[in-house]
Design a protein around this motif. Structure first.
Motif, short mmCIF file in Angstrom:
data_model
loop_
_atom_site.label_atom_id
_atom_site.label_comp_id
_atom_site.label_asym_id
_atom_site.label_seq_id
_atom_site.Cartn_x
_atom_site.Cartn_y
_atom_site.Cartn_z
N ARG A 1 0.84 -1.20 0.00
CA ARG A 1 0.00 0.00 0.00
C ARG A 1 0.87 1.25 0.00
O ARG A 1 0.60 2.21 -0.72
N GLY A 2 1.92 1.23 0.80
CA GLY A 2 2.83 2.39 0.85
C GLY A 2 3.49 2.66 -0.50
O GLY A 2 3.62 3.81 -0.91
N LEU A 3 3.90 1.59 -1.18
CA LEU A 3 4.49 1.77 -2.52
C LEU A 3 3.48 2.39 -3.47
O LEU A 3 3.79 3.32 -4.22
N ARG A 4 2.27 1.85 -3.45
CA ARG A 4 1.22 2.34 -4.34
C ARG A 4 0.87 3.80 -4.06
O ARG A 4 0.80 4.62 -4.97
N GLU A 5 0.70 4.12 -2.80
CA GLU A 5 0.33 5.49 -2.42
C GLU A 5 1.47 6.46 -2.69
O GLU A 5 1.23 7.61 -3.07
N ALA A 6 2.71 6.03 -2.50
CA ALA A 6 3.87 6.90 -2.77
C ALA A 6 3.92 7.31 -4.23
O ALA A 6 4.40 8.41 -4.56
N GLU A 7 3.43 6.45 -5.10
CA GLU A 7 3.41 6.76 -6.53
C GLU A 7 2.08 7.38 -6.96
O GLU A 7 1.88 7.68 -8.13
N GLY A 8 1.17 7.56 -6.01
CA GLY A 8 -0.12 8.18 -6.30
C GLY A 8 -1.00 7.35 -7.22
O GLY A 8 -1.78 7.91 -7.99
N ILE B 1 -5.43 -7.84 0.15
CA ILE B 1 -3.99 -8.08 0.27
C ILE B 1 -3.34 -6.94 1.05
O ILE B 1 -2.54 -7.17 1.95
N GLU B 2 -3.72 -5.70 0.72
CA GLU B 2 -3.15 -4.54 1.42
C GLU B 2 -3.55 -4.51 2.89
O GLU B 2 -2.82 -3.97 3.71
N ARG B 3 -4.70 -5.06 3.23
CA ARG B 3 -5.15 -5.10 4.63
C ARG B 3 -4.73 -6.39 5.33
O ARG B 3 -5.14 -6.66 6.45
N ASN B 4 -3.92 -7.20 4.64
CA ASN B 4 -3.42 -8.48 5.19
C ASN B 4 -4.53 -9.47 5.50
O ASN B 4 -4.38 -10.30 6.38
N GLU B 5 -5.61 -9.39 4.75
CA GLU B 5 -6.71 -10.33 4.91
C GLU B 5 -6.57 -11.50 3.94
O GLU B 5 -7.20 -12.53 4.13
N ARG B 6 -5.76 -11.33 2.90
CA ARG B 6 -5.49 -12.37 1.91
C ARG B 6 -4.01 -12.36 1.58
O ARG B 6 -3.36 -11.33 1.66
N GLU C 1 7.62 -6.35 -10.34
CA GLU C 1 7.83 -5.69 -11.64
C GLU C 1 7.19 -4.31 -11.67
O GLU C 1 7.82 -3.34 -12.10
N ILE C 2 5.95 -4.22 -11.21
CA ILE C 2 5.22 -2.94 -11.23
C ILE C 2 5.95 -1.87 -10.43
O ILE C 2 6.08 -0.73 -10.88
N PHE C 3 6.43 -2.23 -9.25
CA PHE C 3 7.04 -1.25 -8.35
C PHE C 3 8.57 -1.28 -8.36
O PHE C 3 9.21 -0.64 -7.53
#
Length: 106
Positions: free
Chosen positions: A14-21, A41-46, A58-60
């Motif tokens: 989530r931090g990686l995603r949010e850092a890139e907006g 996945i970001e909430r650690n539920e899966r 690859e994405i990040f």
């Protein structure tokens, strides 16, 4: 995002995603999954699959082996919490890993 800060795998992603907006739905589309699954996945539920971890790397532009170790350490930590085990169980597990490696190698 620093690899030194202790977070869960989901929080790290989530931090990686949010850092890139980037919106959740855009990353979910790149992973070919539903946005609700990425949210879990970001909430650690899966837990993500190895294939999803590879795509996330690859994405990040992240080291895949680092991400794999992060998810494995989460699994171990959650299992210890779930069983209400003492942290000393890690020493026993380390000894067993060493034993099993020796046994496997011959």
């Amino acid at each position: 995002m620093s690899k030194q800060k202790i977070t869960s795998f989901g929080e790290y992603i989530r931090g990686l995603r949010e850092a890139e907006g980037l919106p959740l739905r855009k990353i979910a589309a790149q992973l070919d999954i539903d946005p609700s699954l990425l949210g879990k996945i970001e909430r650690n539920e899966r837990q993500p699959t190895k294939g999803q971890i590879k795509k996330i790397a690859e994405i990040f532009n992240q080291d895949e082996s680092f991400l794999l170790s992060e998810i494995l350490s989460d699994q171990i930590a959650y299992k210890i919490l779930e069983e209400e085990s003492d942290i000393d169980i890690l020493k026993v597990a380390e000894e067993k890993v060493n034993y099993l490696k020796k046994k496997k190698n011959g």
